[in-house]
Design a protein around this motif. Sequence first.
Motif, PDB file in Angstrom:
ATOM      1  N   THR A 112      -2.630  -7.142  -2.987  1.00  0.00           N
ATOM      2  CA  THR A 112      -1.608  -7.180  -1.938  1.00  0.00           C
ATOM      3  C   THR A 112      -1.799  -8.424  -1.078  1.00  0.00           C
ATOM      4  O   THR A 112      -2.837  -9.089  -1.140  1.00  0.00           O
ATOM      5  CB  THR A 112      -1.674  -5.931  -1.041  1.00  0.00           C
ATOM      6  N   GLN A 170      -5.507  -3.272   1.884  1.00  0.00           N
ATOM      7  CA  GLN A 170      -5.125  -1.868   2.026  1.00  0.00           C
ATOM      8  C   GLN A 170      -5.253  -1.341   3.457  1.00  0.00           C
ATOM      9  O   GLN A 170      -4.858  -0.210   3.740  1.00  0.00           O
ATOM     10  CB  GLN A 170      -5.978  -1.003   1.094  1.00  0.00           C
ATOM     11  N   ASP A 180      -9.803  -3.442  -4.191  1.00  0.00           N
ATOM     12  CA  ASP A 180      -8.830  -3.842  -3.165  1.00  0.00           C
ATOM     13  C   ASP A 180      -8.884  -5.362  -3.004  1.00  0.00           C
ATOM     14  O   ASP A 180      -9.869  -5.906  -2.498  1.00  0.00           O
ATOM     15  CB  ASP A 180      -9.200  -3.127  -1.854  1.00  0.00           C
ATOM     16  N   PRO A 217       0.814  -1.221   0.000  1.00  0.00           N
ATOM     17  CA  PRO A 217       0.000   0.000   0.000  1.00  0.00           C
ATOM     18  C   PRO A 217       0.846   1.269   0.000  1.00  0.00           C
ATOM     19  O   PRO A 217       1.885   1.353   0.673  1.00  0.00           O
ATOM     20  CB  PRO A 217      -0.817  -0.135   1.292  1.00  0.00           C
ATOM     21  N   LYS A 261      -1.145  -4.688   6.879  1.00  0.00           N
ATOM     22  CA  LYS A 261      -1.217  -4.150   5.517  1.00  0.00           C
ATOM     23  C   LYS A 261       0.153  -3.925   4.881  1.00  0.00           C
ATOM     24  O   LYS A 261       0.289  -4.029   3.661  1.00  0.00           O
ATOM     25  CB  LYS A 261      -2.037  -2.860   5.491  1.00  0.00           C
TER      26      LYS A 261
END
Length: 395
Positions: free
Chosen positions: A125, A129, A197, A99, A134
Amino acid sequence: MMTALTGLKVLDFSGLLPAPFGTRILADLGADVLRVEAPTRPDMVRVMPPFDNNGLSAAHGALNRNKQSIAIDLKTPEGIEIIKALVKDYDIVVEQFRPNVMTRLGIGYEQLKAINPKLIYCAVTGYGQDGVYKNRAGHDLNYLAIAGVLDYTGRANAGPVPLPIQAADVTGGMYAVIGILSAVIHRQHTGQGQFVDISLTDAAFSLQALTAPPALMANIQPKPETDTLNGGTFYDCYQTADGRYLSIAGLEPQFFMAFAQSIHRPDLIPLSIRQDEEAVTIVKTAIREAIITKTFAEWQAIFAPIEACVEPVLSFAEACEHPQLQARQMVVNVPNGYGQQQKQIATPIVLSESPARYEMAGCQLGAHTQEILSKYGFTQQQIKDWQQKGIIVAE
């Protein structure tokens, strides 16, 4: 014939497996996918052996099928200038950095949205996020561990085992496709772009479709060899006389009846519906003792004509030759750009009117830099200067 996603343009900043797996699906279905790569930090998949006689990695060739490549140093003002010029004309951005990395570079969602308000921006990811993890590093095994999946893999007396496939990574890539195409439909109705996301840990957690409900509702927690589908019943793999294995999965009564008759143990039929340890032990022991008496080929011949949900455990090479997978054309020959072809796994989405395409294996780094920059109005002198400075790589 038109492909399903013809006209959809994707700027792909991702590497390794998760997001590239997703953007390959988009590319196979017709999207125009342009990979944005670093000139001096190659995607690790590019250097993953084996290589063909042109130096192209098999993994890279497969994961980046049908995608173009442009190599730009995003840590330079010129590199950011190029991206901001391109994004005006693109529908989707996909990235796989931690992020805020893209924001620090000057090309995060809000910055690119200001240039192209209809932009759909997908960030893949490890943990999403937000949340305490994160910014934490991780890989597929970690995501499966955190998601509670690894805890009930393997055998009860041996502990968890790493899966032979990257379940979180691949699932996350597929969810990215679903999220992106959902956002495309939303944009068709509203004219609005949005941020997608995707967390690989979320993806892994969501796979527990049958273990989560009893755990959440009745606190029946999954453990190795305690569940119907993880070795806690006769639904399991059994060794043959020559050291191969059969998968035996006939949970429904009609299938188990056919199976039990085939191994000459009809007495197991009433026990098969019981879940208590005594009955499970008797049934599994009897099956183990029966299957070990014949060879792999002998059992295949016995079960081939019978609907008992018994199938051989094949090697990958054997799977490629299986008549069912061949009928489905799941191995395809893809041109590598040098007059040769690379065998690859096909996209398993069969569309009757807009089939997937297999036009080009993953290409050399920066193979399309010259073409793309010229198309977007950058001069030959600019391109030459940037190449000399190492800002871009152009073949």
